[in-house]
Design an enzyme around this catalytic site. Structure first.
Site, PDB file in Angstrom:
ATOM      1  N   CYS A 180      84.409  66.982  38.753  1.00  0.00           N
ATOM      2  CA  CYS A 180      84.060  68.343  38.829  1.00  0.00           C
ATOM      3  C   CYS A 180      82.630  67.950  37.673  1.00  0.00           C
ATOM      4  CB  CYS A 180      84.390  69.924  37.839  1.00  0.00           C
ATOM      5  SG  CYS A 180      86.628  69.438  39.202  1.00  0.00           S
ATOM      6  N   GLY A 220      80.586  66.407  42.274  1.00  0.00           N
ATOM      7  CA  GLY A 220      81.608  67.130  43.402  1.00  0.00           C
ATOM      8  C   GLY A 220      81.315  67.672  44.665  1.00  0.00           C
ATOM      9  N   ASN A 250      86.640  71.084  34.288  1.00  0.00           N
ATOM     10  CA  ASN A 250      85.684  69.704  33.817  1.00  0.00           C
ATOM     11  C   ASN A 250      87.000  68.770  32.965  1.00  0.00           C
ATOM     12  OD1 ASN A 250      83.405  67.143  33.193  1.00  0.00           O
ATOM     13  ND2 ASN A 250      84.855  67.084  35.037  1.00  0.00           N
ATOM     14  N   GLY A 251      87.658  68.233  34.059  1.00  0.00           N
ATOM     15  CA  GLY A 251      88.521  67.834  32.859  1.00  0.00           C
ATOM     16  C   GLY A 251      90.348  68.215  34.219  1.00  0.00           C
ATOM     17  N   CYS A 271      85.082  60.087  27.752  1.00  0.00           N
ATOM     18  CA  CYS A 271      85.425  58.469  28.525  1.00  0.00           C
ATOM     19  C   CYS A 271      84.835  57.362  29.308  1.00  0.00           C
ATOM     20  CB  CYS A 271      85.431  59.752  30.450  1.00  0.00           C
ATOM     21  SG  CYS A 271      86.011  58.686  32.072  1.00  0.00           S
ATOM     22  N   TYR A 295      80.600  55.220  35.560  1.00  0.00           N
ATOM     23  CA  TYR A 295      79.834  54.776  37.242  1.00  0.00           C
ATOM     24  C   TYR A 295      79.341  56.708  37.532  1.00  0.00           C
ATOM     25  CZ  TYR A 295      81.269  56.174  41.277  1.00  0.00           C
ATOM     26  OH  TYR A 295      80.990  56.823  43.264  1.00  0.00           O
ATOM     27  N   CYS A 318      93.901  57.397  36.428  1.00  0.00           N
ATOM     28  CA  CYS A 318      93.509  58.561  34.872  1.00  0.00           C
ATOM     29  C   CYS A 318      94.267  59.707  35.144  1.00  0.00           C
ATOM     30  CB  CYS A 318      91.590  58.807  35.382  1.00  0.00           C
ATOM     31  SG  CYS A 318      91.630  60.053  33.920  1.00  0.00           S
ATOM     32  N   CYS A 372      87.460  56.707  25.620  1.00  0.00           N
ATOM     33  CA  CYS A 372      89.365  56.240  26.827  1.00  0.00           C
ATOM     34  C   CYS A 372      88.880  54.789  26.882  1.00  0.00           C
ATOM     35  CB  CYS A 372      89.369  57.576  27.193  1.00  0.00           C
ATOM     36  SG  CYS A 372      91.053  57.463  28.218  1.00  0.00           S
ATOM     37  N   CYS A 419      91.982  53.740  31.529  1.00  0.00           N
ATOM     38  CA  CYS A 419      92.435  52.950  32.734  1.00  0.00           C
ATOM     39  C   CYS A 419      92.673  51.760  33.222  1.00  0.00           C
ATOM     40  CB  CYS A 419      91.183  53.947  33.767  1.00  0.00           C
ATOM     41  SG  CYS A 419      90.475  54.348  33.301  1.00  0.00           S
TER      42      CYS A 419
HETATM   43  S1  SF4 Z   1      91.271  56.478  32.075  1.00  0.00           S
HETATM   44 FE1  SF4 Z   1      89.235  55.418  32.458  1.00  0.00          FE
HETATM   45  S2  SF4 Z   1      88.579  56.984  34.246  1.00  0.00           S
HETATM   46 FE2  SF4 Z   1      90.217  58.804  32.817  1.00  0.00          FE
HETATM   47  S3  SF4 Z   1      88.896  59.169  30.740  1.00  0.00           S
HETATM   48 FE3  SF4 Z   1      89.919  57.115  30.298  1.00  0.00          FE
HETATM   49  S4  SF4 Z   1      87.884  56.091  30.821  1.00  0.00           S
HETATM   50 FE4  SF4 Z   1      87.647  57.378  31.662  1.00  0.00          FE
END
Ligand code: SF4
Length: 522
Positions: free
Chosen positions: A22, A48, A122-123, A256, A262, A402, A482, A485
């Protein structure tokens, strides 16, 4: 079946990327608030494309309009005229297959004991399923299947003495990722979860305040970026001005990092940093980490372009747009019954033979998810006459889904996951190569795995950026981003995540390193 349907078949054009769920936008204090929200959503369309909505307030009533499709197809002047007032919020949504319904489109508008309120999110909440069960048991009736509605019910049921304390009480009961914009008759709230997974920023145009997922929405409206909404901050915007409220105890930040790889537009500032600058740096570090003799650097457009520019600048190898993207295709397309090989990818990308023929090509992309599209692109480049194709990826292997607002495939579908069902396995050739058997699902792929992926892609060599260099590219010296992934290590309690049993909590493990270049055996 009529003659036309006999002659054609419809194909799904899968896009092998992680997708943002989103984008959100809000405006307070402008006579054309709904029109500004429409333009803001237009700038956030990349976050989105399947549904969008706007809710406005004229100080007395809240009104909403939503639809399926692109922002410009849903709203016309007549529809925007049904949304009067000087405050508005908007939402644009990406949904997964089977979830493409108008019911889940946002903003969600409710009338409860706290008055009318609308919410755009968003989330992803990671304990929404549990809360939904509890709330239904207590008599709440849900209108949608979205996790956002859990927040709405928790706010409605809260005994807080005013709206901001009810919101705080509700949010302190949920876990996960949320950048929220909430509209009442006379206030707008911008809220970010205490870890700050998803972006949310504040802008200003004269006396009008705006909030948006990305600053590119402000640029379109000539608004000025002021600052990010802080993790754990609830910003209340009213006619009295701005009030910043800390609604939750601080938690380690988890921005993130994929926004910089990307998701976000390269012309945006995200988490206070230029996305384009990050992506060019990713390419430069990739060139240092995985050099290879070659004639041209070619991006997979559009997302691979900034990293390919960086790779070219660092290596001195010329940058060439050897692949041209067609921007005018949707998610499905009709092709003749007689299947054309790699039809989907050919519709999206066409090689420029004159730039590729006889050349040693470095093909730069941002990520590999399932690997099937990447293999088709490698074939396309080779069929256009490239002598060698060296794949370079400006992020580490994506090994884990994710749970924080991004649409991702399962472990089994991810080519770099230890549980991958996509990747054909080679026999373990030597005892010096780490065995995957018995490795936890979250383990960083070994060089053996990278070689398997390289073979699957049919590339001459394959190099992924290391996690260390990815962090360096966003200057993440204090682990504020974060990277779950890429590591399989999650910062939230895994109680309600559908994570594999051997994925680990962030506290359990130190950061992991990945990758090396693997070259084709001769
Ligand atoms: S898991 Fe990957 S895509 Fe999801 S918030 Fe963390 S860094 Fe971003």
């Amino acid at each position: 079946m009529n003659s036309v349907s006999k002659a054609v078949r419809r194909v799904e054009l899968a896009d092998d990327h992680f997708h943002d769920h989103c984008g959100v936008f809000g405006v307070f204090g402008h006579t054309e608030a709904a029109k500004l929200a429409y333009l803001g959503l237009y700038a956030l369309q990349h976050r989105g494309q399947e549904a969008a909505g706007i809710c406005s307030s004229d100080g007395v009533e809240l009104r909403a309009a939503k639809g399926m499709g692109l922002v410009q197809d849903i709203f016309d002047p007549k529809r925007l005229a049904t949304l009067p007032g000087d405050a508005a919020i908007g939402h644009t949504r990406y949904s997964t297959a089977g979830d493409i319904t108008l019911t889940n489109a946002q903003p969600i508008l409710i009338d409860c004991g706290k008055g009318k309120l609308a919410l755009a999110h968003n989330g992803n909440l990671t304990n929404a399923a549990d809360w939904r069960r509890k709330l239904e048991h207590r008599g709440s009736i849900f209108q949608t299947t979205s996790d956002t509605e859990v927040i709405v019910h928790l706010i409605a049921r809260s005994a807080g003495r005013n709206l901001s304390s009810s919101i705080a009480e509700a949010l302190n009961q949920v876990e996960g990722a949320y950048s929220l914009i909430l509209l009442t008759r006379d206030e707008l709230y911008a809220i970010r979860d205490p870890r700050g997974f998803r972006p949310l920023c504040l802008g200003r145009l004269a006396d009008t305040y705006m909030v948006a997922s990305e600053t590119c929405a402000f640029d379109l409206l000539d608004a000025q970026y002021i600052r990010d909404i802080e993790p754990g901050e609830m910003l209340r915007i009213s006619r009295a001005g701005l009030e910043s409220i800390r609604f939750a105890p601080p938690k380690p930040h988890q921005y993130c990092i994929f926004e910089h790889v990307y998701f976000a537009r390269p012309d945006s500032l995200v988490f206070g940093r230029s996305v384009h600058h990050s992506r060019e740096t990713l390419g430069k570090l990739l060139a240092r980490e995985h050099p290879v003799p070659a004639d041209v650097v070619v991006p997979v457009p559009d997302s691979g372009v900034p990293a390919a520019i960086g790779y070219s600048l660092e290596s001195g190898i010329p940058f060439r747009m050897g692949l041209i993207r067609n921007h005018y295709i949707g998610r499905t397309f009709i092709q003749p019954v007689q299947a054309i090989r790699d039809f989907g990818v050919k519709l999206k990308l066409n090689p420029v033979r004159g730039l590729l023929e006889g050349k040693r090509v470095i093909l730069v992309d941002d990520s590999i998810v399932r690997g099937t599209t990447s293999r088709k692109i490698v074939r396309l480049v080779r069929e256009a006459g490239a002598r060698e194709v060296h794949v370079r990826i400006s992020s580490p292997p994506t090994i884990s889904p994710c749970y924080y607002g991004i649409d991702t495939p399962t472990h089994q579908e991810l080519i770099a996951s230890a549980e991958s069902a996509v990747r054909p396995r080679m026999p373990d050739p030597a005892s010096t190569i780490p065995r995957e058997v018995g490795e936890p699902a979250g383990a960083a792929p070994s060089s053996h795995t990278i070689e398997e992926i390289r073979r699957f892609l049919e590339a001459d060599s394959l190099g992924y950026l290391s996690l260390e260099n990815l962090r360096d590219s966003v200057q993440d010296q204090d682990n504020r981003f974060c990277t779950s992934c890429f590591t399989g290590i999650y910062p939230t309690p895994p109680v309600q995540l559908e994570v594999q049993s051997n994925s680990r909590h962030i506290a359990d493990a130190a950061s992991q390193e990945s990758q090396s270049t693997v070259t084709r055996e001769t």
